[in-house]
Design a protein around this motif. Structure first.
Motif, PDB file in Angstrom:
ATOM      1  N   ALA A 148       0.842  -1.280  -0.123  1.00  0.00           N
ATOM      2  CA  ALA A 148       0.127   0.090   0.025  1.00  0.00           C
ATOM      3  C   ALA A 148       0.886   1.274   0.115  1.00  0.00           C
ATOM      4  O   ALA A 148       0.414   2.376  -0.761  1.00  0.00           O
ATOM      5  N   GLU A 149       2.082   1.186   0.666  1.00  0.00           N
ATOM      6  CA  GLU A 149       2.861   2.263   0.659  1.00  0.00           C
ATOM      7  C   GLU A 149       3.523   2.837  -0.570  1.00  0.00           C
ATOM      8  O   GLU A 149       3.487   4.170  -0.888  1.00  0.00           O
ATOM      9  N   LEU A 150       3.650   1.618  -1.468  1.00  0.00           N
ATOM     10  CA  LEU A 150       4.297   2.168  -2.765  1.00  0.00           C
ATOM     11  C   LEU A 150       3.365   2.692  -3.635  1.00  0.00           C
ATOM     12  O   LEU A 150       3.372   3.616  -4.582  1.00  0.00           O
ATOM     13  N   TRP A 151       2.071   2.120  -3.538  1.00  0.00           N
ATOM     14  CA  TRP A 151       0.716   2.565  -4.231  1.00  0.00           C
ATOM     15  C   TRP A 151       0.464   4.291  -3.770  1.00  0.00           C
ATOM     16  O   TRP A 151       0.365   5.050  -4.915  1.00  0.00           O
ATOM     17  N   LEU A 152       0.697   4.287  -2.437  1.00  0.00           N
ATOM     18  CA  LEU A 152       0.583   5.644  -2.180  1.00  0.00           C
ATOM     19  C   LEU A 152       2.006   6.572  -2.836  1.00  0.00           C
ATOM     20  O   LEU A 152       1.770   7.871  -2.871  1.00  0.00           O
ATOM     21  N   ARG A 153       2.946   6.067  -2.564  1.00  0.00           N
ATOM     22  CA  ARG A 153       4.141   7.112  -3.278  1.00  0.00           C
ATOM     23  C   ARG A 153       4.041   7.104  -4.708  1.00  0.00           C
ATOM     24  O   ARG A 153       4.075   8.204  -5.240  1.00  0.00           O
ATOM     25  N   ALA A 154       3.343   6.352  -5.459  1.00  0.00           N
ATOM     26  CA  ALA A 154       2.892   6.772  -6.816  1.00  0.00           C
ATOM     27  C   ALA A 154       1.871   7.700  -7.101  1.00  0.00           C
ATOM     28  O   ALA A 154       1.859   8.476  -7.803  1.00  0.00           O
ATOM     29  N   ALA A 155       0.891   7.664  -6.057  1.00  0.00           N
ATOM     30  CA  ALA A 155      -0.309   8.697  -6.219  1.00  0.00           C
ATOM     31  C   ALA A 155       0.494   9.903  -6.017  1.00  0.00           C
ATOM     32  O   ALA A 155       0.160  10.888  -6.448  1.00  0.00           O
ATOM     33  N   ARG A 156       1.212  10.168  -4.867  1.00  0.00           N
ATOM     34  CA  ARG A 156       1.982  11.505  -4.813  1.00  0.00           C
ATOM     35  C   ARG A 156       2.762  11.880  -5.747  1.00  0.00           C
ATOM     36  O   ARG A 156       2.536  13.182  -5.964  1.00  0.00           O
ATOM     37  N   ALA A 157       3.426  11.167  -6.381  1.00  0.00           N
ATOM     38  CA  ALA A 157       4.356  11.586  -7.476  1.00  0.00           C
ATOM     39  C   ALA A 157       3.349  12.069  -8.603  1.00  0.00           C
ATOM     40  O   ALA A 157       3.541  12.767  -9.269  1.00  0.00           O
ATOM     41  N   LEU A 158       2.187  11.131  -8.790  1.00  0.00           N
ATOM     42  CA  LEU A 158       1.204  11.616 -10.112  1.00  0.00           C
ATOM     43  C   LEU A 158       0.601  13.237  -9.600  1.00  0.00           C
ATOM     44  O   LEU A 158       0.308  13.869 -10.391  1.00  0.00           O
ATOM     45  N   GLN A 159       0.465  12.962  -8.403  1.00  0.00           N
ATOM     46  CA  GLN A 159      -0.289  14.189  -7.945  1.00  0.00           C
ATOM     47  C   GLN A 159       0.551  15.574  -7.987  1.00  0.00           C
ATOM     48  O   GLN A 159       0.088  16.827  -8.598  1.00  0.00           O
ATOM     49  N   GLY A 160       1.912  15.326  -7.890  1.00  0.00           N
ATOM     50  CA  GLY A 160       2.968  16.233  -8.131  1.00  0.00           C
ATOM     51  C   GLY A 160       2.934  16.802  -9.443  1.00  0.00           C
ATOM     52  O   GLY A 160       3.237  17.888  -9.955  1.00  0.00           O
ATOM     53  N   GLU A 161       2.731  15.762 -10.546  1.00  0.00           N
ATOM     54  CA  GLU A 161       2.723  16.011 -11.826  1.00  0.00           C
ATOM     55  C   GLU A 161       1.357  16.544 -12.473  1.00  0.00           C
ATOM     56  O   GLU A 161       1.121  16.787 -13.464  1.00  0.00           O
TER      57      GLU A 161
END
Length: 758
Positions: A148-161
């Motif tokens: 779940a933590e890695l999915w959240l990392r991906a989500a935050r990165a996409l949010q930044g973009e």
């Protein structure tokens, strides 16, 4: 330690107690130095933490963090004997972070089956701003190990973009995989809330806010997030209900501003004046809080409590004393015996608000040649407010000339569509059951949150309306205040409330980023009138709108469009509405000032009968109906004038409408003259015409006919000669002289010349 890793060092330190190991405290201190960009100190503290740790597993984990800082700790050599693979991984990570050639490729090749290398690579890409690569590896690893933590990392990165939709989806996966015991549920919901708000998807944002409150019901930030989302999506009523559920106190000025707005609507049902003053005092440094506080006391509703210490005057005195020159409000001196001075002071405050160019804009709006939304900004009114104020003015809802809108109607009935405020206003003013029937034809109606917010603001404006309209002075006109009919004001308030409720029945979507060039050319995301048409284009959905000029813009952008008249016509053709019901629906539209209903003489005549042939909705429909069936339409205007022979103003109005119509449908000036002569001849020759009625007819026509004297004399001559031919001059002359006896000298002389010429 997780708190420190995510940047919250202070919260991590708050968890320390006497049992906290020294190596943990050193690790937190190292993270603090790293966040402060002090790489040397961060490495030194982390090295010291490795030395202080007692367990081999703790030392190995710290060595991983040390490797990410670009260093190999001597403990790695000790580790190599029992765990040569881990030692090699740590050395490879150091090579990666020190940019040794080929290291990235070697790590990337091994990462799919190695969680430590995956995490290291994700951190490396994050550090170097390689978001695309970060997301790919994070999603790959999250899929592989269900993390779940890695999915959240991906989500935050996409949010930044600013890839908000994808970020919401990845955060959803994190929440689903993490389950109810996952410690970062709250953060995942925050990502969804922020992304939904940024993209104007209030439904997604509201779902996230509700998730936040399930995880942490006592979170003030989550409570205010939910209330603010209700407000921002236009649902101020639900915002107050949510506030009553949680009753959160404001934490920041934005919260206090929203609190003041709610207090202005609900008064002492929400809070006491003492509570009000406590919040005002706490956030008085913020000008928005001050402005909303003054508005709540001076124009708010539900204030039943009285306090000699908390009055509008005292609050104004305090703000003007403590914040001179920083307040948006102004005072005027009210002298009941000198209303002119009040108007003068208001005009001084409104200096420059009347734009001379507005006259040209108004002329185009009156003919349906310009989108009504364009007028909102220069007039300083809400779009929904303008539409409501003009509910007894022509509303140009008919088809775009030369285009068949049946395909757009069929598409909307099949799959739903985007509905504009103008169409919802039509549903507001027509028969309630008929409106519900029309709306129910569509499986889904989508509106924009921006238009609902606009409708909510308009509702507030009408609720505050005192029964008059102030019009600033112009270059050649004085400032005026016009009193309003209280019955008309009540109708407008009812319309405003009903329109707002219609929005609540739709699926609302925010549209804060225009995708179409035409929308960007006409305005920006702060112009509500553009949000619905742009959304229709973005989603490739039909656009239901009852402003033809707005539909022209939407069609240029690529949308399928239709208005309510086309909808009813299509329902008539397909049998979804019986002929009788379709006729009744058309009558309803005409009576409510809709332009563009298909001409059927019995339908339009029925609309006239319903209005007792007053120059209202039918007059608007006829005046702007185009040249088709012109003789029948002129005959209907003459019939309407005949029905009003005891009402001089109505006879004059119908005459002016007929003369204007005859001019507007002509192809050139001579044709316009000929048409207007025909209109005058038809009216003068009516059996009901007498000396009094002719005065009303002349008064109505004179201002609409450019070659007035010639047109009047020509028409009178034709009528008089017809009388002579049928009755003889000896009968026609006395009758004609009596007929013109009450005319002004100019027209009477023109008529006498005709009579005497024989």
């Amino acid at each position: 330690m997780l708190l420190a890793l995510f940047g919250n060092v202070r919260a991590a330190r708050e968890q320390f107690d006497v049992a906290t190991p020294r190596w943990v405290k050193l690790q937190v201190a190292s993270r603090e130095a790293e966040l402060a960009d002090d790489a040397d100190r961060a490495a030194a503290l982390l090295s010291e933490a490795i030395d202080a740790a007692e367990k081999e597993s703790d030392k190995a984990e710290l060595c991983f963090r040390y490797a990410i800082l670009g260093h190999v700790h001597p403990f790695v050599d000790e580790l190599r004997g029992a765990n040569p693979g881990i030692a090699s991984e740590l050395e490879l990570i150091v090579e990666l972070y020190t940019n040794v050639p080929g290291a990235e490729q070697r790590v990337r090749a091994q990462a799919p089956k190695n969680p430590r290398l995956s995490l290291a690579l994700i951190g490396y890409y994050e550090k170097n701003g390689k978001t695309k690569e970060l997301v790919f590896i994070a999603e790959q690893a999250a899929q592989e190990w269900g993390d779940a933590e890695l999915w959240l990392r991906a989500a935050r990165a996409l949010q930044g973009e600013q890839n908000y939709a994808a970020a919401i989806e990845r955060a959803s996966r994190a929440i689903q995989i993490g389950g109810s015991d996952w410690g970062n549920q709250f953060d995942a919901y925050v990502v969804q809330l922020e992304c939904g708000s940024s993209m104007g998807d209030f439904a997604a944002a509201l779902t996230a806010a509700q998730g936040l409150l399930r995880v942490w019901p006592d979170s003030l930030s989550a409570q205010w997030a939910l209330i603010r989302l209700r407000h921002d999506s236009g649902d101020l009523d639900q915002a107050y209900r949510d506030w009553k559920t949680y009753r959160p106190t404001p934490r920041i000025a934005d919260d206090a501003t929203l609190w003041m707005l709610l207090f202005g609507h609900h008064g002492n049902d929400m809070a006491t004046l003492a509570e009000f003053f406590e919040i005002v005092t706490k956030f008085a440094d913020d000008r928005h809080v001050r402005n909303f506080a003054v508005a709540a006391l001076t124009m708010g509703e539900g204030l039943t409590e009285q306090s000699p210490d908390i009055t509008p005057d005292k609050l104004l005195d305090q703000f003007e004393r403590e914040y001179p020159g920083e307040n948006a409000f102004r005072r005027i001196e009210v002298d009941p015996d000198d209303p002119a001075s009040i108007i003068q002071q208001m005009d001084e405050l409104a200096a420059g608000q009347r734009n001379p160019a507005m006259q040209e804009l108004n002329d185009k709006l009156k003919k349906g040649l310009f989108p009504i939304g364009v007028a909102a900004k220069p007039t300083g009114r809400q779009l929904a407010e303008l539409i409501n104020l003009g509910h007894r003015s022509p509303r140009f809802a008919g088809p775009i000339q030369g285009f068949d809108e049946s395909a757009a109607v069929d598409a909307a009935i099949a799959s739903g569509g985007v509905v504009d405020v103008t169409a919802l206003f039509t549903l507001t003013v027509v028969d309630r059951d008929r409106a519900q029937f029309l709306a129910s034809r569509f499986p889904r109606l989508i509106s924009t949150s921006q238009q609902m917010v606009d409708a909510g603001a308009a509702r507030e404006a009408f609720a505050r309306e005192v029964g008059g309209v102030f019009i600033p002075s112009g270059p050649d006109t004085p400032a005026t205040f016009s009193a309003q009919d209280p019955i008309e004001l009540r109708i407008q308030r009812d319309n405003a409330n009903s329109l707002y409720e219609w929005f609540r029945q739709t699926d609302r979507v925010g549209n804060t980023q225009f995708a179409t060039e035409v929308a960007q050319r006409f305005g920006d995301e702060h112009d509500p009138w553009l949000t619905a048409l742009d959304l229709a284009v973005q989603r490739d959905l039909p656009f239901w709108c009852d402003d033809v000029a707005t539909r022209v813009v939407a069609r240029e952008a690529g949308a399928l469009t239709f208005g309510t008249p086309a909808l009813i016509e299509r329902l008539r053709v397909t049998g979804a509405l019986s002929a009788a019901d379709a006729d009744a629906a058309d009558v309803d539209l005409i009576r409510n000032w809709t332009v563009g209903v298909a001409f059927r003489d019995w339908v339009w005549d029925a609309a006239g009968r319903d209005e007792q042939y007053a120059p209202q909705g039918l007059a608007a429909a006829l005046l702007h109906s185009g040249p088709e069936h012109a003789p029948d339409k002129i005959a209907l205007m003459v019939k309407a004038a005949a029905a009003n022979i005891t009402l001089p103003d109505h006879v004059s109005a119908w005459t002016g409408i007929a003369a204007s119509y005859a001019r507007d449908v002509a192809g050139n000036a001579q044709a316009a003259f000929d048409n207007q002569v025909i209109v005058m001849r038809n009216l003068i020759g009516q059996q009901w015409m007498d000396a009094s009625c002719l005065v009303f007819v002349v008064n109505g026509a004179r201002g609409e006919i450019s070659r007035w004297s010639e047109a009047f004399q020509t028409a009178f001559r034709q009528v008089f000669l017809a009388l002579v031919n049928s009755n003889g001059h000896h009968v026609a002359a006395p009758y004609a002289v009596g007929l013109i006896s009450r005319l002004e000298d100019v027209e009477r002389q023109l008529a006498l010349e005709v009579i005497m010429a024989r």
